[in-house]
Design an enzyme around this catalytic site. Structure first.
Site, PDB file in Angstrom:
ATOM      1  N   ARG A 163       0.830  -1.216   0.000  1.00 42.00           N
ATOM      2  CA  ARG A 163       0.000   0.000   0.000  1.00 42.00           C
ATOM      3  C   ARG A 163       0.857   1.256   0.000  1.00 42.00           C
ATOM      4  NH1 ARG A 163      -2.440  -4.886   1.524  1.00 42.00           N
ATOM      5  NH2 ARG A 163      -4.695  -4.746   1.153  1.00 42.00           N
ATOM      6  N   ASP A 324      -6.162 -15.168   1.008  1.00 48.27           N
ATOM      7  CA  ASP A 324      -7.354 -14.596   1.645  1.00 48.27           C
ATOM      8  C   ASP A 324      -8.173 -13.773   0.666  1.00 48.27           C
ATOM      9  OD1 ASP A 324      -5.167 -12.724   1.596  1.00 48.27           O
ATOM     10  OD2 ASP A 324      -6.369 -11.385   2.839  1.00 48.27           O
ATOM     11  N   GLU A 325      -9.432 -13.623   1.000  1.00 48.32           N
ATOM     12  CA  GLU A 325     -10.358 -12.670   0.381  1.00 48.32           C
ATOM     13  C   GLU A 325     -10.422 -12.785  -1.151  1.00 48.32           C
ATOM     14  OE1 GLU A 325     -10.407  -9.048   3.609  1.00 48.32           O
ATOM     15  OE2 GLU A 325      -8.848  -8.969   2.070  1.00 48.32           O
ATOM     16  N   TRP A 391      -6.623 -14.673  11.348  1.00 47.48           N
ATOM     17  CA  TRP A 391      -6.842 -13.228  11.430  1.00 47.48           C
ATOM     18  C   TRP A 391      -8.303 -12.847  11.603  1.00 47.48           C
ATOM     19  CZ3 TRP A 391      -9.384  -9.906   7.891  1.00 47.48           C
ATOM     20  CH2 TRP A 391      -9.867 -10.517   6.721  1.00 47.48           C
ATOM     21  N   TYR A 416      -4.370  -6.241  15.122  1.00 50.44           N
ATOM     22  CA  TYR A 416      -4.277  -5.446  13.895  1.00 50.44           C
ATOM     23  C   TYR A 416      -3.933  -4.008  14.281  1.00 50.44           C
ATOM     24  CZ  TYR A 416      -5.420  -8.587  10.085  1.00 50.44           C
ATOM     25  OH  TYR A 416      -5.359  -9.568   9.126  1.00 50.44           O
ATOM     26  N   TRP A 466      -1.137  -3.101   8.301  1.00 49.54           N
ATOM     27  CA  TRP A 466      -1.540  -2.837   6.925  1.00 49.54           C
ATOM     28  C   TRP A 466      -1.510  -1.320   6.729  1.00 49.54           C
ATOM     29  CZ3 TRP A 466      -1.592  -7.209   4.350  1.00 49.54           C
ATOM     30  CH2 TRP A 466      -1.865  -8.391   5.048  1.00 49.54           C
ATOM     31  N   GLU A 468      -2.642   1.029   4.452  1.00 49.54           N
ATOM     32  CA  GLU A 468      -3.518   1.904   3.678  1.00 49.54           C
ATOM     33  C   GLU A 468      -3.481   3.340   4.184  1.00 49.54           C
ATOM     34  OE1 GLU A 468      -5.727  -2.122   3.335  1.00 49.54           O
ATOM     35  OE2 GLU A 468      -4.395  -1.107   4.730  1.00 49.54           O
TER      36      GLU A 468
END
EC number: 3.2.1.52
Length: 749
Positions: A163, A324-325, A391, A416, A466, A468
């Protein structure tokens, strides 16, 4: 190098002087400390001895620029002449030192560290280093004996550089800090839709274009087309690490006892790859999907070729493949994927993904490595050797451990670190959530529902960052520290030896260390935090007030006035049996140093009454039917079990069991657009005498913008011009944004 300089000054200063009062505030807390009497002054004529086994880690003590004259003598056998000085020696059976543990002895003879292996010796060295850094005068160290070993063998920190690209110099600093606090795994998230960050020589487009995007900030890029551009174009923003740079970091970390685990995303989160190699997607068209085409044999050839180069850089036993995802809709409409599913007898797209994971797992095992993935890799079945990072809460980890798979716990609620660490209304924008320091410290990586004989499969815990909303390394530091120090103790110190009160006291001394190391850490807030406990038998609220300061000075009022130094000081919990508004603030001497915290306490008519749901809650049950009338208001996070979540709108009614006089009805809602939490569009209140025929008594229209990213709370309330009678009170809230409505207490007067 700055870390080494500071460590040297603090741990091995050979200047003369008078001993000062010493403190022992190590983090993580050692599992056993026996204190001696007096102190030891380190002198310049102390020799440094190390046996051959520890010569490499001992070199850490000789790299400090301040000590060019200190010499290390590598010895084959410990003799009588080695009884004084700084000594790094192997453990003997009588020492009873665990495999990854160490023993540190400081007495008149100097410093003796013993360990069974280099990793344990390295931990002992960093305990000594930190001990010196914590002293008011590092020339003098307390006489003591420490016997210590880690609770878990995996102690990890993660960092996403997709990111936002982070410079190599910062990654080394990150490693330095990890080593000081006894982390031993760095999970390096190198690829994702926002940018590919590792040079792969066979596929140059990955770093020629997929590493560069049109906007520097992830959020700007996400909201403006999500396009990639060629390196060298005026708007190109991003970066990548050459293979030589990656090898340099791996070696740098290894010297400090830290293993670097690379993550190469598959089969999802691969928009950047498919933008430059669209033939690996189901559609064959760039910018149409983020999942590899599993039915395409070229996909596996590409992934194996990439992994071959990754394996040549990273000697880590573990290789992370994400998993994932993945959005499976393209697989459902892809002839190649459907043909593969039929040929392999797979039931659905979950098993199709599992097939892909198993192929990569088998390939990594053939190379002597182990696959690690997020807990979605459990879906559709998992091969025996795979390790799961849990997670999405702990359920995936519990399931995997009980199945006999190794597990690394990384639940979002506790670990997180992209979540807010203080009141989101006072913090830089983050992705959402609320994870203060004390909640990190409270985490236990071994849930009680894991079978006793399977606890061994919990390798440890890891925090994830993460990025972002972390555009630079200073922001990463702000989000990581001091929460990482809490995790360091969670992972290292035995559960029975941990104490939040003691940790918070010791932490005060580590703020100075972080300052000396130029870490842009989160400073403890002066903001007052309230903790309210409702007693349903007494119909009273017990209120405690605190802040993140070690010994906060808080004044409060209950008469609606602003608190001053002449107001009531908070010393003990306050019990109140009536509807009350508390106003509180922190002070230093006579000066207020925080905003005024307003605590609304309601003793209202609906407390304890039964709630019926015309539209059920969704995803966030909180305390189920008891949530909306339990007398307790929600806090800053929808994870606190006091906020109930709805996606279909709110439509509930309260039965008072007899007609009551109703003067007002209100419900507080939360808005935080990042994770999709919004205020209702309309809020309506109805009354009924029989539960069938309702009359509307008021409507509130929301005028707050859904685009403001900040956390907001708003009470939607209907006040009657004249009191009305009714047995049933129904509240309806619409959900035009199609996100989540989070409802607090239904307050009725």
């Amino acid at each position: 190098m700055r870390l080494l300089i500071v460590l040297a000054v603090c741990a091995f200063s050979f200047l003369s002087g008078m001993a000062q009062e010493l403190e022992i505030n190590l983090i993580p807390r050692p599992n056993k400390v026996v204190y001696g009497e007096g102190t030891v002054e380190l002198s310049s004529d102390m020799p440094l001895y190390a046996t051959e086994t520890f010569a490499e880690v001992a070199a850490l003590l000789t790299e400090y620029p301040q000590f060019p004259d200190i010499s290390m003598e590598v010895i084959k056998k410990v003799g009588k002449k080695h009884r004084h000085g700084i000594r790094l020696f192997p453990a003997e059976p009588a020492d009873k030192i665990e495999q990854r543990g160490y023993k540190l002895l400081i007495d008149e003879s100097g410093v003796l560290i013993k360990a069974a292996e280099p990793q344990g010796m390295l931990s002992g060295i960093y305990t000594l280093v930190q001990l010196g850094m914590l002293q008011a005068d590092p020339r003098f160290l307390p006489q003591l004996t420490i016997e210590d070993s880690p609770r878990f063998r995996y102690r990890g920190l993660h960092l996403d550089v997709s990111r936002h690209y982070m410079p190599l110099s910062f990654l080394k600093k990150y490693i330095d800090l990890m080593a000081l606090y006894k982390f031993n795994y760095f999970h390096w998230h190198l690829t994702d839709g926002a940018g590919w960050r590792l040079e792969i020589k066979r596929y140059p487009e990955l770093t020629r274009k997929a590493a560069w995007r049109t906007h520097t900030g992830w959020k700007d890029w996400w909201n403006n087309g999500r396009q990639y551009v060629e390196q060298g174009t005026p708007n190109a923003s991003g970066g990548f690490y050459t293979q030589e740079q990656a090898k340099e970091l791996v070696a740098y970390a290894a010297a400090k006892g830290i293993t670097v685990i690379p993550e190469i995303e598959m089969p999802g989160h691969s928009e950047e790859v498919l933008a430059v190699y669209p033939e690996l997607s189901c559609t064959g068209v760039p910018y149409t999907q983020g999942e590899f085409c599993i039915g395409n044999e070229e996909t596996f050839a590409f992934l194996k070729n990439v992994l071959d180069e990754v394996l040549a850089i990273f000697p880590s036993e573990y290789i992370h493949i994400g998993g994932d995802e993945a959005d499976k809709k393209h697989w459902k409409n892809c002839s190649k994927c459907q043909a593969l599913k039929e040929a392999k007898g797979l039931k659905d797209e979950h098993e199709l993904q599992s097939y892909a994971i198993q192929q990569m797992d088998a390939y990594l095992q053939s190379k002597g490595r182990k696959l690690v993935g997020w807990d979605e890799i459990l879906e559709g079945g998992l091969t025996k050797g795979a390790t799961v990072m849990s997670w999405r809460g702990e359920d995936g980890g519990i399931k995997a451990a009980n199945m006999g798979h190794d597990v690394i716990m990384t639940p979002g609620e506790y670990l997180y670190f992209d979540s807010y660490q203080a009141d989101p209304r006072t913090e830089p924008e983050a992705i959402g959530g609320y994870l203060p320091l004390d909640k990190v410290y409270a985490y236990n990586p071994v849930p009680p529902s894991i079978d006793k004989d399977k606890v061994k499969h919990v390798l440890g815990a890891q925090a994830n960052l993460w990025t972002e909303y972390m555009p630079n390394y200073q922001h990463v530091e702000y989000m990581a520290f001091p929460r990482a120090l809490a995790l360091a103790e969670v992972n290292w110190t035995n559960q029975e030896n941990r104490s939040w009160t003691d940790f918070k006291r010791r932490l005060q001394k580590h703020y100075r260390i972080l300052q000396e190391l130029d870490v842009n850490y989160y400073r403890p807030s002066f903001q007052v935090v309230s903790h309210v406990t409702f007693n349903s038998e007494k119909m009273s609220n017990v209120v405690s007030l605190t802040s993140e300061q070690l010994e906060p000075l808080i004044y409060y009022t209950t008469d609606g006035t602003e608190p001053t130094r002449h107001s009531t000081p908070f010393t003990n919990p306050v019990e109140l049996t009536t509807t009350t508004t508390i106003k509180a603030a922190s002070f230093i001497d006579s000066t207020r140093v925080s905003p005024v915290e307003i605590v609304q306490l309601d003793i209202h008519k609906a407390i304890g009454k039964k709630v019926y749901y015309n539209i059920p809650w969704d995803g966030y049950a909180a305390q189920k039917e008891l949530t909306l009338t339990n007398g307790t208001r929600g806090g800053l996070s929808y994870h606190d079990q006091q906020w109930q979540g709805f996606t279909g709108g709110l439509d509930v009614y309260v039965d008072f069991e007899r007609r009551e006089e109703i003067k007002s009805v209100g419900v507080r809602f939360m808005q935080l657009p990042g994770p999709g939490v919004y205020f209702p569009g309309e809020f309506r209140v109805y009354l009924s005498d029989n539960g069938k025929n309702y009359r509307q008594v008021g409507t509130v229209i929301n005028h707050e913008s859904p685009n403001d990213p900040t956390l907001k709370f708003k009470t939607f309330e209907i006040k009657m011009e004249k009191p009305q009678m009714g047995r049933y009170v129904k509240v309806v809230a619409t959900n035009p944004m199609k996100g989540y409505l989070f409802a607090d207490e239904i307050v009725v007067y």
